[in-house]
Design an enzyme around this catalytic site. Structure first.
Site, PDB file in Angstrom:
ATOM      1  CG  HIS A  20      -1.705   1.234   1.211  1.00 38.84           C
ATOM      2  ND1 HIS A  20      -2.895   0.627   0.952  1.00 38.84           N
ATOM      3  CD2 HIS A  20      -1.227   2.154   2.041  1.00 38.84           C
ATOM      4  CE1 HIS A  20      -3.547   2.060   0.976  1.00 38.84           C
ATOM      5  NE2 HIS A  20      -2.425   2.917   1.587  1.00 38.84           N
ATOM      6  CD  GLU A  21       1.836   3.203   3.888  1.00 36.55           C
ATOM      7  OE1 GLU A  21       1.607   4.598   2.965  1.00 36.55           O
ATOM      8  OE2 GLU A  21       0.275   3.110   4.457  1.00 36.55           O
TER       9      GLU A  21
ATOM     10  CG  HIS B 104       0.160   6.270  -0.618  1.00 35.28           C
ATOM     11  ND1 HIS B 104      -0.816   6.878  -1.536  1.00 35.28           N
ATOM     12  CD2 HIS B 104      -0.251   5.446  -0.202  1.00 35.28           C
ATOM     13  CE1 HIS B 104      -2.056   6.877  -0.738  1.00 35.28           C
ATOM     14  NE2 HIS B 104      -1.560   6.140   0.427  1.00 35.28           N
TER      15      HIS B 104
ATOM     16  CG  HIS C  30       0.627   8.944  -7.079  1.00 32.75           C
ATOM     17  ND1 HIS C  30      -0.572   9.176  -6.706  1.00 32.75           N
ATOM     18  CD2 HIS C  30       0.022   9.719  -8.481  1.00 32.75           C
ATOM     19  CE1 HIS C  30      -1.283   9.909  -7.555  1.00 32.75           C
ATOM     20  NE2 HIS C  30      -0.738  10.575  -8.104  1.00 32.75           N
TER      21      HIS C  30
HETATM   22 ZN   LIG Z   1      -3.057   5.535   2.179  1.00 33.91          ZN
END
Ligand SMILES: [Zn+2]
Length: 676
Positions: free
Chosen positions: A465-466, A469, A472
């Site tokens: 998940h991290e 990010h 991105h």
């Molecule tokens: Zn998040």
């Protein structure tokens, strides 16, 4: 002052040279510099243009930005009392700076004149977006109002922050004041040993005989899930559910009504029908109608499953314990029991397959297969702690893309949880491109001399998940820093992160890294199946619950008049009507402790949890259709979502990637709530 490393020119944060005493003077100096830069914009006698006003403002305060990022990142990842004290001193200085900026009438006049002239200019998409963002930032803070209304707006803001603070303090006091003392150990069957131990230690600390249970999550959750003693579960749940709703000095009903009223007044002043209208203007969802329809649609489709699941749960409780009237304090307990019976999936069995080093390698492999990135560990970068690992990241042409800091293990001074942050965003300035410096911070068990760091499956998805990010931020390819990478509307920001989690459930990806750390055996297929199935367990009830919170949020914030409110509990009951299937408990109320929407920043935003899930499920469905490592789909995702940040409206970006709007059915299918 020459010796202050924060005030020297640097590309990478000079962590080892920074001392706490450097921060205050560095902030003071860089704030002064930022003010001077803004004054230069205001004092410019030429006609305001995009370049001398908007762009100049966007690139002002760069030094301040870098110092802030270092300071606040350290305050989360490696803090101490001195740093915390400094934060108390520095935060007001920053608020004052930002208030002065947004209230600067001369500056706004210039921005407005550039904004008004918009249609006669040939701006690029990104320039228009920046202009709009800056203009709105001022108007949403009252820049367009007359002096009286501006004054009222400030009063409301002050009053709102005071009331939210008092709301939070009440919840905290209620949490801290609650204790459930159990004298007899035999009443604690089922509760995990470590929870019992800390309950005992707490009792000893308070010089009492027995065990003390509190409403803190690390205690509350395991008791609700595992305590066989029904009366104990009931007492704890009533304590939890009545926070801020008891007839005492910490009652929050008045605070709730006051916050709702002030937010509505604020929205009306700024020309919006409701607080939700005001908030949603800056979200992908845009309107209250869209959100309502979105929630209703999911609710309709999830409700039949929720009803079936509850029947199953009731039958199970009756069968094993003779419970005829399943209540709220039974739900988590029987859910957990039924889950164990059905899946028998022990975390400890899975952990040996998820050695941290290997999971990291696997994560990089997934990124390399999708986006052709290479990660090279480097040892010559300055870090703030010896645990921090640094990587340089290169793209498919072997060009330097970003630097990644990874800080994986807990220690005193690091806050809980996991997060992604940046030390520098990507942007282009004076024809020079700056590449981002990105950091992920987690709290995974540290390796010992005899055992490597082994992750639970939940930690594996957290890491992915991290990392999503981080992708991105690292792939960003924009001109302006405030539109770069993860600087997007917040009902859109979780798409890249949640999307990455999907690979953790696919055997094609798992076989790249999920191997037993001692035997090297690949994670058996039966476990992968179980992980998938158990992740959808009781999904109908979970989904309807999340939707009900979103509805409660809107029932407070989409109001265009508060005259219809009879009481807090009444409003809440009508929001939950036909969704909550278990009998109501009169002495409990969610709103009076719903910190997300009355204290934190989630007002009119609770729906975004589900919204983001729909986006990632729909996006991953595209990958599934074409192959989870399909080059074309990955390229589209990179070029339309990862690289473009906030330069285009998210719905338009999404359609460019997917070829169509996101379809909520993708989520419902993945969750097993409708048939594929
Ligand atoms: Zn998040």
């Amino acid at each position: 002052m020459d010796q202050n490393p924060l005030l020297q020119t640097f590309d990478y944060p000079p962590f080892s040279k920074i001392e706490n005493s450097h921060f205050k003077p560095a902030f003071e100096e860089s704030l002064k510099e930022a003010r001077t830069e803004i004054n230069t914009i205001v004092d410019n006698t030429e006609t305001p243009t995009f370049s001398n006003t908007i762009e100049a403002l966007e690139f002002s305060g760069q030094k301040l930005g870098r110092i802030s990022s270092i300071f606040f990142n350290l305050n989360s990842a490696e803090t101490n009392t001195e740093l915390q004290k400094l934060a108390q001193e520095i935060s007001p200085l920053l608020s004052e700076f930002s208030n002065d900026l947004l209230l600067n009438a001369d500056l706004f006049k210039k921005i407005k004149s550039v904004f008004k002239d918009k249609s006669s200019q040939n701006y690029t998409q990104e320039q228009s977006m920046l202009l709009e963002k800056i203009y709105k930032n001022f108007t949403r803070n009252g820049a367009n109002l007359n002096t009286d209304d501006q004054k009222r707006l400030r009063e409301i803001d002050m009053e709102l922050s005071r009331t939210s603070l008092s709301f939070g303090e009440n919840v905290l006091a209620e949490t801290n004041n609650f204790e459930l003392l159990v004298k007899d150990k035999s009443e604690l069957n089922g509760i995990p040993d470590d929870i019992k131990e800390s309950a005992k230690a707490l009792a000893e600390e308070k010089q009492k005989e027995g065990y003390i249970f509190t409403l803190d999550f690390p205690t509350f959750i395991p008791v609700m899930k595992f305590a066989e003693n029904r009366e104990l579960r009931k007492k704890l749940l009533l304590g939890f559910g009545s926070k801020g709703f008891k007839d005492n000095e910490y009652n929050n009903e008045e605070n709730v009504l006051k916050i709702v009223k002030l937010r509505l007044e604020r929205a009306n002043l700024l020309g919006y029908k409701s607080h939700a209208d005001f908030v949603l203007q800056e979200r992908m969802a845009k309107t209250v109608d869209t959100v309502q329809t979105f929630l209703d649609n999911i609710l309709d489709k999830a409700m039949p499953s929720a009803e079936k699941e509850l029947e199953e749960l009731k039958a199970f409780a009756l069968e094993i314990d003779g419970i005829k009237d399943l209540r709220k304090w039974d739900k988590a307990y029987y859910t957990e029991k039924l889950k164990q019976k059905k899946f028998d999936l022990d975390e400890e069995i899975l952990k040996p397959y998820f050695k941290l080093d290997r999971v990291i390698e696997g994560m990089f492999k997934v990124a390399s297969k999708l986006y052709h990135l290479t990660f090279k560990q480097v040892n010559d970068l300055d870090t703030y702690h010896e645990d921090v690992i640094t990587y340089k990241v290169y793209n498919e042409e072997n060009k330097y893309l970003a630097t990644l800091y990874a800080d994986f293990h807990p220690r005193a001074g690091k806050r809980d949880g996991a997060w992604m942050t940046t030390y520098k965003d990507q942007y282009k300035f004076n024809k020079k491109e700056e590449r981002p410096q990105v950091s992920i911070v987690c709290n995974f068990t540290k390796p010992t001399k005899t055992k490597p760091s082994l992750l639970t499956f939940n930690e594996v998805t957290t890491l992915f998940h991290e990392f999503g990010h981080a992708l991105h931020a690292m792939n960003a390819n924009t001109t302006y820093p405030s539109l770069s990478g993860a600087s997007v509307y917040w009902d859109f920001v979780e798409l890249p992160s949640q999307l990455m989690e999907n690979w953790c459930y696919e055997s094609e990806a798992l076989k790249l890294f999920a191997r037993h750390y001692q035997t090297n055996e690949i994670l058996p297929k039966k476990y992968i199946e179980k992980i998938k199935e158990s992740s959808n367990f009781m999904e109908g009830l979970q989904t309807t619950r999340q939707v009900s919170f979103g509805k409660l949020d809107l029932s407070w914030h989409a109001l265009d008049s508060i005259n219809s409110i009879e009481s807090v509990k009444n409003t809440e009951n009508s929001a939950f009507k036909n969704i909550e299937l278990l009998p109501d408990i009169e002495s409990t109320c969610m709103s009076t402790a719903f910190g997300h929407i009355f204290q934190g920043g989630y007002s009119s935003g609770y729906y975004s949890y589900k919204w983001a899930e729909v986006l990632d499920a729909d996006a991953f469905e595209y990958f599934k259709e074409e192959g989870i490592f399909n080059d074309e789909v990955a390229k589209k995702f990179k070029e339309n979502i990862l690289q473009l940040g906030g330069t285009i409206e998210p719905m338009a970006l999404y359609k460019q990637f997917r070829g169509k709007k996101p379809n909520p059915d993708a989520l419902l299918k993945r969750a097993g709530l409708i048939k594929s």
